[in-house]
Design a protein around this motif. Sequence first.
Motif, mmCIF file in Angstrom:
data_model
loop_
_atom_site.group_PDB
_atom_site.id
_atom_site.type_symbol
_atom_site.label_atom_id
_atom_site.label_comp_id
_atom_site.label_asym_id
_atom_site.label_seq_id
_atom_site.Cartn_x
_atom_site.Cartn_y
_atom_site.Cartn_z
ATOM 1 N N GLY A 1 -0.049 1.472 16.117
ATOM 2 C CA GLY A 1 -0.390 1.562 14.692
ATOM 3 C C GLY A 1 -1.886 1.458 14.453
ATOM 4 O O GLY A 1 -2.617 0.889 15.253
ATOM 5 N N SER A 2 -2.288 2.032 13.314
ATOM 6 C CA SER A 2 -3.712 2.046 12.955
ATOM 7 C C SER A 2 -4.003 0.891 11.988
ATOM 8 O O SER A 2 -3.072 0.279 11.463
ATOM 9 N N GLU B 1 -1.593 10.868 6.572
ATOM 10 C CA GLU B 1 -0.798 10.206 7.598
ATOM 11 C C GLU B 1 -0.617 11.174 8.777
ATOM 12 O O GLU B 1 -0.586 12.396 8.596
ATOM 13 N N HIS B 2 -0.528 10.665 9.935
ATOM 14 C CA HIS B 2 -0.471 11.392 11.215
ATOM 15 C C HIS B 2 -1.819 12.019 11.582
ATOM 16 O O HIS B 2 -2.266 11.869 12.718
ATOM 17 N N GLY C 1 3.645 7.968 4.480
ATOM 18 C CA GLY C 1 3.868 7.160 5.693
ATOM 19 C C GLY C 1 4.325 8.036 6.848
ATOM 20 O O GLY C 1 4.187 9.257 6.824
ATOM 21 N N ALA C 2 4.924 7.399 7.831
ATOM 22 C CA ALA C 2 5.215 8.087 9.092
ATOM 23 C C ALA C 2 6.312 9.132 8.976
ATOM 24 O O ALA C 2 6.352 10.082 9.748
ATOM 25 N N ILE D 1 0.161 5.396 1.494
ATOM 26 C CA ILE D 1 -0.765 6.387 2.050
ATOM 27 C C ILE D 1 -0.728 7.591 1.120
ATOM 28 O O ILE D 1 0.338 8.155 0.865
ATOM 29 N N LYS E 1 0.821 -1.220 0.000
ATOM 30 C CA LYS E 1 0.000 0.000 0.000
ATOM 31 C C LYS E 1 0.859 1.276 0.000
ATOM 32 O O LYS E 1 2.049 1.227 0.343
ATOM 33 N N THR F 1 7.921 4.386 12.853
ATOM 34 C CA THR F 1 6.566 4.916 12.946
ATOM 35 C C THR F 1 6.251 5.354 14.377
ATOM 36 O O THR F 1 5.758 6.462 14.600
ATOM 37 N N VAL G 1 -4.625 10.980 10.772
ATOM 38 C CA VAL G 1 -5.536 9.860 11.070
ATOM 39 C C VAL G 1 -5.453 9.444 12.540
ATOM 40 O O VAL G 1 -6.433 8.979 13.125
HETATM 41 O O1 PMV Z 1 4.835 4.472 7.958
HETATM 42 P P1 PMV Z 1 3.543 3.763 7.768
HETATM 43 O O2 PMV Z 1 3.277 3.449 6.339
HETATM 44 O O3 PMV Z 1 3.336 2.629 8.709
HETATM 45 O O4 PMV Z 1 2.389 4.844 8.107
HETATM 46 C C1 PMV Z 1 2.156 5.351 9.385
HETATM 47 C C2 PMV Z 1 0.955 6.242 9.345
HETATM 48 C C3 PMV Z 1 0.705 7.030 10.630
HETATM 49 O O5 PMV Z 1 -0.455 7.802 10.406
HETATM 50 C C4 PMV Z 1 1.861 7.978 10.905
HETATM 51 C C5 PMV Z 1 0.524 6.124 11.841
HETATM 52 C C6 PMV Z 1 -0.710 5.237 11.768
HETATM 53 O O6 PMV Z 1 -0.661 4.189 12.415
HETATM 54 O O7 PMV Z 1 -1.692 5.604 11.132
#
Ligand code: PMV
Length: 337
Positions: A129-130, A17-18, A280-281, A13, A11, A196, A20
């Motif tokens: 994590g979400s 991100e953040h 991402g993070a 994002i 995937k 993250t 959320v």
């Molecule tokens: O780095 P990734 O792809 O795992 O994305 C993390 C996304 C955040 O919003 C920063 C944290 C989350 O768990 O949603």
Amino acid sequence: MTRIICSAPGKVILFGEHAVVYGHPALATVTDQRTYVQVDSGAQRNTVNGHRMHDHHHRYLMTAVERCWMGGPVDIQTDGGVPSASGTGSSAALTVAAVSALAAHEGIYDYATIAQRSFFVERSAQGGGSPTDTSVSTAGGAIAIAGHGETLGLGPKLWSPTFHEPDQEDLRWNVERVSIAPMTVVIGNSGVRGRTSEEVAKVARAMQRNAMVRDTLQQLGDISRDAVPYLRSGDLVEVGHLMDQAHRALHTIGVNHPAVQGLVDAVRDLPGTFGAKMTGAGGGGSILCLTEQPERAMNAIREAGGIPFAVEVGGQGARLEDPELTVVEGSHAPKLR
Ligand code: PMV
């Protein structure tokens, strides 16, 4: 012995991100990179790719077997088509494919169940994590997601993953389907590994001190909402503008990294680029570049020291494969047998 093979995609994002983490919407979509997991029941002991299953080396698979499997020992083979540690959802793809195959052994092939179990496994294995990655990898296409049980109203509701933390109120998210036009995006991995949990903690601290960070998180959520109609109609110019805005906002909240900014700078003003942002993070990790000249963007990322790959987004989610399948993915040798 019964053999079941399932696969699930990686995937990215797109937006949010953040944000959320604080109940604002994020949008995520699947890539065309897939991880395959074959589960044979009736084994002598639990094995992964011919080795005894080990809690350190096979954290996600072991958690999946321990938490989501009531049968006897299983022999698991994996073929990971999603590059690891690049923010492109490799652990979610592995988890969703394994959970799907284990569930299919029980005669269950229901996406809401697979999404909930996969989230439970991923969160238990990594702590925090979400459900963004596991939900989009299960659902395919694109999703909108918000925490705090917020309803988004951006598309048809898919499911509401929950997680029970001892001595806390249950965590709950809402996941909705968002339709997007097919697109090719270029991902550039900076090679710097962001954590993250550290980036999420950093934003939480900044938020307490600084009202501008709170406003910027709200703005990131608004960008996600604004992007939905343009993603649906395939208006790449507008999506690109919003990506640029989102990148600036992510910089403001302190999760950008010089190596990541270097990649954004390398692609941003190239002919054919509509927009570029970290994804991402942060604190390292990857960028996402929307472009009509993927080769040009990939070369620029390579020259700037990153690792590029072009992916089609918005394809299929988790799926059951033919048990006779032999997987030959890109440079991967066929490991499933
Ligand atoms: O780095 P990734 O792809 O795992 O994305 C993390 C996304 C955040 O919003 C920063 C944290 C989350 O768990 O949603």
